[in-house]
Design an enzyme around this catalytic site. Structure first.
Site, short mmCIF file in Angstrom:
data_model
loop_
_atom_site.label_atom_id
_atom_site.label_comp_id
_atom_site.label_asym_id
_atom_site.label_seq_id
_atom_site.Cartn_x
_atom_site.Cartn_y
_atom_site.Cartn_z
N TYR A 1 -19.40 -15.86 -6.31
CA TYR A 1 -20.38 -16.34 -5.34
C TYR A 1 -21.77 -16.25 -5.94
O TYR A 1 -22.00 -15.56 -6.93
CB TYR A 1 -20.29 -15.59 -4.01
CG TYR A 1 -20.77 -14.15 -4.06
CD1 TYR A 1 -22.09 -13.83 -3.76
CD2 TYR A 1 -19.90 -13.12 -4.40
CE1 TYR A 1 -22.53 -12.52 -3.79
CE2 TYR A 1 -20.34 -11.81 -4.44
CZ TYR A 1 -21.65 -11.52 -4.14
OH TYR A 1 -22.09 -10.21 -4.19
N CYS A 2 -22.70 -16.99 -5.35
CA CYS A 2 -24.11 -16.98 -5.77
C CYS A 2 -24.96 -17.16 -4.52
O CYS A 2 -24.63 -16.61 -3.47
CB CYS A 2 -24.37 -18.04 -6.83
SG CYS A 2 -23.98 -19.72 -6.32
N LYS A 3 -26.02 -17.98 -4.58
CA LYS A 3 -26.83 -18.23 -3.40
C LYS A 3 -26.29 -19.40 -2.59
O LYS A 3 -26.26 -19.37 -1.36
CB LYS A 3 -28.28 -18.50 -3.79
CG LYS A 3 -29.19 -18.71 -2.60
CD LYS A 3 -30.63 -18.89 -3.01
CE LYS A 3 -31.51 -19.09 -1.77
NZ LYS A 3 -32.90 -19.29 -2.15
#
Length: 126
Positions: free
Chosen positions: A89-91
């Site tokens: 995951y990231c932003k």
């Protein structure tokens, strides 16, 4: 004669009980039992591919921070198992997608892009 009858009845009862249990599906086979326990034991590895600063501001409990540009070089710090259950995951999901493709190139097969941190945090109740 009574002894032979008792043995015969015991054998019939044992055979019938075993067949009934198998027919009802209550006697699991070794293959099914092995499959279920292998699936149950496979833990999810969460990798946050954002910057260290973003990670420090908040992250999924138990997640490891490896910025997406470093994923190929540093994945060995987390696992060498090409079948490990890795969730990235990231932003927003964009960098996680790039990291996912990089890991595919390295031969990893069980990868999931979980999208953005805020949505994932809500989904997991954190």
């Amino acid at each position: 004669m009574m002894k032979k009858t008792t043995i015969l009845l015991t054998a019939i009862l044992a055979a019938t009980t075993g067949l009934t249990a198998h027919a009802l599906g209550s006697a699991p086979t070794t293959d099914n039992a092995t499959t279920v326990s292998a699936e149950a034991k496979q833990e999810i590895i969460f990798i946050d591919v954002r910057t260290p600063e973003e990670f420090a501001a908040g992250h999924i409990q138990g997640a490891v921070n490896i910025p997406y540009e470093q994923i190929k070089e540093r994945i060995g710090e987390v696992t060498t198992d090409k079948n490990a259950n890795i969730h990235l995951y990231c932003k927003s999901g964009r960098r996680a997608g790039i990291a996912l493709e990089s890991l595919k190139e390295e031969g990893f097969t069980n990868l999931t892009n979980r999208g953005g941190y805020e949505d994932l945090r809500k989904e997991l109740g954190q």
